[in-house]
Scaffold this motif. Structure first.
Motif, PDB file in Angstrom:
ATOM      1  N   ILE A 122      37.870  49.414  46.953  1.00  0.00           N
ATOM      2  CA  ILE A 122      36.507  49.925  46.785  1.00  0.00           C
ATOM      3  C   ILE A 122      35.535  49.171  47.680  1.00  0.00           C
ATOM      4  O   ILE A 122      35.671  47.978  47.914  1.00  0.00           O
ATOM      5  CB  ILE A 122      36.048  49.866  45.317  1.00  0.00           C
ATOM      6  CG1 ILE A 122      35.827  48.435  44.837  1.00  0.00           C
ATOM      7  CG2 ILE A 122      37.058  50.562  44.404  1.00  0.00           C
ATOM      8  CD1 ILE A 122      35.207  48.361  43.454  1.00  0.00           C
TER       9      ILE A 122
ATOM     10  N   GLY B 228      35.779  49.703  39.893  1.00  0.00           N
ATOM     11  CA  GLY B 228      36.630  48.520  39.811  1.00  0.00           C
ATOM     12  C   GLY B 228      37.555  48.575  38.608  1.00  0.00           C
ATOM     13  O   GLY B 228      38.717  48.176  38.685  1.00  0.00           O
ATOM     14  N   ASP B 229      37.031  49.068  37.503  1.00  0.00           N
ATOM     15  CA  ASP B 229      37.837  49.174  36.291  1.00  0.00           C
ATOM     16  C   ASP B 229      39.018  50.128  36.493  1.00  0.00           C
ATOM     17  O   ASP B 229      40.101  49.911  35.939  1.00  0.00           O
ATOM     18  CB  ASP B 229      36.955  49.665  35.137  1.00  0.00           C
ATOM     19  CG  ASP B 229      37.611  49.459  33.788  1.00  0.00           C
ATOM     20  OD1 ASP B 229      37.689  48.311  33.345  1.00  0.00           O
ATOM     21  OD2 ASP B 229      38.084  50.451  33.209  1.00  0.00           O
TER      22      ASP B 229
ATOM     23  N   THR C   5      33.528  41.632  45.456  1.00  0.00           N
ATOM     24  CA  THR C   5      33.175  42.651  46.449  1.00  0.00           C
ATOM     25  C   THR C   5      31.716  42.473  46.874  1.00  0.00           C
ATOM     26  O   THR C   5      30.788  42.862  46.157  1.00  0.00           O
ATOM     27  CB  THR C   5      33.394  44.064  45.876  1.00  0.00           C
ATOM     28  OG1 THR C   5      34.713  44.140  45.324  1.00  0.00           O
ATOM     29  CG2 THR C   5      33.247  45.119  46.949  1.00  0.00           C
TER      30      THR C   5
ATOM     31  N   ARG D 232      40.860  50.346  38.900  1.00  0.00           N
ATOM     32  CA  ARG D 232      41.978  49.671  39.572  1.00  0.00           C
ATOM     33  C   ARG D 232      43.030  49.167  38.595  1.00  0.00           C
ATOM     34  O   ARG D 232      44.177  48.945  38.979  1.00  0.00           O
ATOM     35  CB  ARG D 232      41.465  48.487  40.405  1.00  0.00           C
ATOM     36  CG  ARG D 232      40.952  48.904  41.753  1.00  0.00           C
ATOM     37  CD  ARG D 232      40.246  47.764  42.450  1.00  0.00           C
ATOM     38  NE  ARG D 232      41.045  46.575  42.629  1.00  0.00           N
ATOM     39  CZ  ARG D 232      41.324  46.022  43.807  1.00  0.00           C
ATOM     40  NH1 ARG D 232      40.896  46.597  44.913  1.00  0.00           N
ATOM     41  NH2 ARG D 232      41.999  44.901  43.886  1.00  0.00           N
ATOM     42  N   GLU D 233      42.626  48.996  37.333  1.00  0.00           N
ATOM     43  CA  GLU D 233      43.605  48.537  36.340  1.00  0.00           C
ATOM     44  C   GLU D 233      44.779  49.508  36.290  1.00  0.00           C
ATOM     45  O   GLU D 233      45.921  49.100  36.122  1.00  0.00           O
ATOM     46  CB  GLU D 233      42.947  48.422  34.966  1.00  0.00           C
ATOM     47  CG  GLU D 233      43.893  47.853  33.914  1.00  0.00           C
ATOM     48  CD  GLU D 233      43.208  47.574  32.592  1.00  0.00           C
ATOM     49  OE1 GLU D 233      42.074  48.026  32.401  1.00  0.00           O
ATOM     50  OE2 GLU D 233      43.838  46.897  31.757  1.00  0.00           O
TER      51      GLU D 233
ATOM     52  N   LEU E  39      36.106  39.575  33.681  1.00  0.00           N
ATOM     53  CA  LEU E  39      35.956  40.971  34.080  1.00  0.00           C
ATOM     54  C   LEU E  39      34.580  41.509  33.685  1.00  0.00           C
ATOM     55  O   LEU E  39      34.123  41.291  32.572  1.00  0.00           O
ATOM     56  CB  LEU E  39      37.073  41.789  33.398  1.00  0.00           C
ATOM     57  CG  LEU E  39      37.279  43.223  33.847  1.00  0.00           C
ATOM     58  CD1 LEU E  39      37.645  43.300  35.321  1.00  0.00           C
ATOM     59  CD2 LEU E  39      38.378  43.877  32.992  1.00  0.00           C
ATOM     60  N   LYS E  40      33.938  42.229  34.615  1.00  0.00           N
ATOM     61  CA  LYS E  40      32.696  42.927  34.305  1.00  0.00           C
ATOM     62  C   LYS E  40      33.025  44.195  33.516  1.00  0.00           C
ATOM     63  O   LYS E  40      34.113  44.741  33.682  1.00  0.00           O
ATOM     64  CB  LYS E  40      31.972  43.323  35.600  1.00  0.00           C
ATOM     65  CG  LYS E  40      31.438  42.166  36.418  1.00  0.00           C
ATOM     66  CD  LYS E  40      30.765  42.720  37.670  1.00  0.00           C
ATOM     67  CE  LYS E  40      30.254  41.624  38.580  1.00  0.00           C
ATOM     68  NZ  LYS E  40      29.637  42.148  39.817  1.00  0.00           N
TER      69      LYS E  40
ATOM     70  N   ASN F 191      29.955  50.530  40.697  1.00  0.00           N
ATOM     71  CA  ASN F 191      30.869  49.437  41.049  1.00  0.00           C
ATOM     72  C   ASN F 191      31.798  49.090  39.877  1.00  0.00           C
ATOM     73  O   ASN F 191      33.014  48.937  40.055  1.00  0.00           O
ATOM     74  CB  ASN F 191      30.036  48.213  41.450  1.00  0.00           C
ATOM     75  CG  ASN F 191      30.888  47.011  41.786  1.00  0.00           C
ATOM     76  OD1 ASN F 191      31.748  47.084  42.650  1.00  0.00           O
ATOM     77  ND2 ASN F 191      30.651  45.905  41.100  1.00  0.00           N
ATOM     78  N   THR F 192      31.236  49.011  38.694  1.00  0.00           N
ATOM     79  CA  THR F 192      32.018  48.572  37.541  1.00  0.00           C
ATOM     80  C   THR F 192      33.065  49.612  37.142  1.00  0.00           C
ATOM     81  O   THR F 192      34.231  49.274  36.893  1.00  0.00           O
ATOM     82  CB  THR F 192      31.097  48.256  36.345  1.00  0.00           C
ATOM     83  OG1 THR F 192      30.126  47.283  36.767  1.00  0.00           O
ATOM     84  CG2 THR F 192      31.880  47.700  35.171  1.00  0.00           C
TER      85      THR F 192
ATOM     86  N   ALA G 147      34.381  43.214  38.887  1.00  0.00           N
ATOM     87  CA  ALA G 147      34.717  44.503  38.262  1.00  0.00           C
ATOM     88  C   ALA G 147      36.150  44.916  38.569  1.00  0.00           C
ATOM     89  O   ALA G 147      36.646  45.876  37.978  1.00  0.00           O
ATOM     90  CB  ALA G 147      33.754  45.584  38.758  1.00  0.00           C
ATOM     91  N   LEU G 148      36.818  44.218  39.471  1.00  0.00           N
ATOM     92  CA  LEU G 148      38.168  44.620  39.895  1.00  0.00           C
ATOM     93  C   LEU G 148      39.162  44.286  38.782  1.00  0.00           C
ATOM     94  O   LEU G 148      39.494  43.123  38.553  1.00  0.00           O
ATOM     95  CB  LEU G 148      38.545  43.920  41.198  1.00  0.00           C
ATOM     96  CG  LEU G 148      37.582  44.179  42.360  1.00  0.00           C
ATOM     97  CD1 LEU G 148      38.041  43.448  43.619  1.00  0.00           C
ATOM     98  CD2 LEU G 148      37.420  45.665  42.629  1.00  0.00           C
ATOM     99  N   ALA G 149      39.646  45.319  38.106  1.00  0.00           N
ATOM    100  CA  ALA G 149      40.340  45.115  36.841  1.00  0.00           C
ATOM    101  C   ALA G 149      41.854  44.987  36.959  1.00  0.00           C
ATOM    102  O   ALA G 149      42.530  44.806  35.950  1.00  0.00           O
ATOM    103  CB  ALA G 149      40.013  46.263  35.891  1.00  0.00           C
ATOM    104  N   ASP G 150      42.418  45.105  38.169  1.00  0.00           N
ATOM    105  CA  ASP G 150      43.871  44.990  38.279  1.00  0.00           C
ATOM    106  C   ASP G 150      44.294  43.530  38.165  1.00  0.00           C
ATOM    107  O   ASP G 150      43.581  42.622  38.602  1.00  0.00           O
ATOM    108  CB  ASP G 150      44.350  45.587  39.604  1.00  0.00           C
ATOM    109  CG  ASP G 150      43.705  44.917  40.789  1.00  0.00           C
ATOM    110  OD1 ASP G 150      42.458  44.954  40.876  1.00  0.00           O
ATOM    111  OD2 ASP G 150      44.413  44.332  41.613  1.00  0.00           O
ATOM    112  N   LYS G 151      45.464  43.337  37.578  1.00  0.00           N
ATOM    113  CA  LYS G 151      45.942  41.969  37.334  1.00  0.00           C
ATOM    114  C   LYS G 151      46.148  41.205  38.635  1.00  0.00           C
ATOM    115  O   LYS G 151      45.946  39.993  38.704  1.00  0.00           O
ATOM    116  CB  LYS G 151      47.250  42.004  36.546  1.00  0.00           C
ATOM    117  CG  LYS G 151      47.027  42.301  35.077  1.00  0.00           C
ATOM    118  CD  LYS G 151      48.340  42.368  34.331  1.00  0.00           C
ATOM    119  CE  LYS G 151      48.097  42.824  32.888  1.00  0.00           C
ATOM    120  NZ  LYS G 151      49.315  43.258  32.226  1.00  0.00           N
ATOM    121  N   ALA G 152      46.565  41.921  39.691  1.00  0.00           N
ATOM    122  CA  ALA G 152      46.848  41.254  40.962  1.00  0.00           C
ATOM    123  C   ALA G 152      45.600  40.549  41.504  1.00  0.00           C
ATOM    124  O   ALA G 152      45.697  39.469  42.109  1.00  0.00           O
ATOM    125  CB  ALA G 152      47.358  42.276  41.980  1.00  0.00           C
ATOM    126  N   THR G 153      44.434  41.132  41.285  1.00  0.00           N
ATOM    127  CA  THR G 153      43.195  40.507  41.778  1.00  0.00           C
ATOM    128  C   THR G 153      42.917  39.211  41.023  1.00  0.00           C
ATOM    129  O   THR G 153      42.541  38.193  41.620  1.00  0.00           O
ATOM    130  CB  THR G 153      42.010  41.479  41.641  1.00  0.00           C
ATOM    131  OG1 THR G 153      42.270  42.638  42.433  1.00  0.00           O
ATOM    132  CG2 THR G 153      40.719  40.838  42.105  1.00  0.00           C
TER     133      THR G 153
ATOM    134  N   GLY H 153      45.920  47.720  42.905  1.00  0.00           N
ATOM    135  CA  GLY H 153      45.137  46.990  43.898  1.00  0.00           C
ATOM    136  C   GLY H 153      44.989  47.732  45.208  1.00  0.00           C
ATOM    137  O   GLY H 153      44.123  47.401  46.022  1.00  0.00           O
TER     138      GLY H 153
END
Lengths: 119, 154
Positions: free
Chosen positions: B108, B96-97, A54, B99-100, A101-102, B92-93, A81-87, B104
């Motif tokens: 953000i 983003g987290d 991002t 989204r788990e 992952l951050k 941000n973190t 930081a985008l934690a979904d598996k799809a990303t 998706g």
């Protein structure tokens, strides 16, 4: 070896740079968005890239595609930081060599870079 | 829905402090907020949410807390510029987290740093703003969550 760090966050750029400062990378450069990363990759020709997703102007996944289009053997570790598996799956589909992952730690970034460079 | 989403942010914040600072984050009782004068703690950032949800996620923290946290990231000379960068990165973190679990479709934006101690909260339409108090090493901070499911989201 040469490392290109791509992240719009100053904190993250500095953190990654510190994590690798005692390691194998003799030269480190930074870029703050995907567009600048594509340009800097062409000039610098790094052994490996850490790529945020991002970011303004051009996101990291687009930059991964553009870099790999011109340099199919480029090693790119997506750090996001985008934690979904799809990303993560999407990053690998677009050609990234790994996904981290951050938030990161010294151990996690070093291990991820080791994995990529050993392959 | 609000309780489930707040739980997700509790997990995200916990994970952040567990990774960066060996844990120690604790949470107060969430409350309805949005009063500009009382929400901000000095340094704040906001992330816009689009896609399956609409709204904003804020994180606000005091200079003292950020000065205490920056050395955990290797920053030995904390200053206001780094404090502003850190609230942006934390926002941000944790977003983003989330989204788990939110998927998706929880899109953000890049973080926007808000200057000054007053925090003008923009509440999502037909929604309210929940304030989640976070304490770490006795330093207060807050996560503000204002989200509305998009009409076409199942």
């Amino acid at each position: 070896m040469k490392l290109l760090i791509v992240d719009d966050s100053l904190i993250m750029r500095r953190a990654i740079e510190r994590c690798v400062s005692t390691g194998r990378f003799g030269e480190v450069r930074v870029a703050t968005n995907g567009r600048l990363a594509v340009e800097e990759f062409a000039r610098f020709k790094p052994d490996v890239v850490t790529m945020d997703i991002t970011m303004p102007e051009m996101d990291g996944l687009t930059a991964v595609e553009r870099i790999l289009r011109a340099n199919p053997k480029a090693n790119i570790l997506v750090v996001s930081a985008l934690a979904d598996k799809a990303t993560a799956v999407e990053a690998i589909k677009r050609g990234a060599s790994g996904f981290l992952l951050k938030p990161i730690t010294v151990e996690s970034i070093q291990a991820a870079l080791d994995d990529i460079l050993e392959d | 829905m609000e309780e489930d989403i707040l739980k997700i942010f509790v997990q995200s914040v916990t994970r952040y402090f567990d990774t960066i600072a060996d844990g120690g984050a604790s949470f107060g009782t969430p409350y309805l907020g949005g009063e500009p004068e009382s929400a901000g703690l000095g340094f704040s950032a906001v992330i816009g949410i689009t896609g399956a949800y609409r709204g904003n996620i804020y994180y606000t923290a005091s200079r003292e807390k950020l000065h205490a946290l920056l050395p955990c990231l290797g920053e030995t000379e904390p200053d206001d510029r780094l404090c502003a960068e850190l609230v942006g990165e934390i926002t941000n973190t944790i977003s983003g987290d989330a989204r788990e679990q939110l998927g998706g479709g929880f899109m953000i934006s890049t973080p926007f740093i808000l200057a000054g101690g007053t925090l003008a909260v923009h509440t999502a339409k037909h929604s309210v703003c929940y304030v989640l108090p976070v304490t770490w090493r006795q330093h207060p901070s807050r996560v503000l969550v204002s989200l509305q499911k998009s009409p076409d989201t199942p």
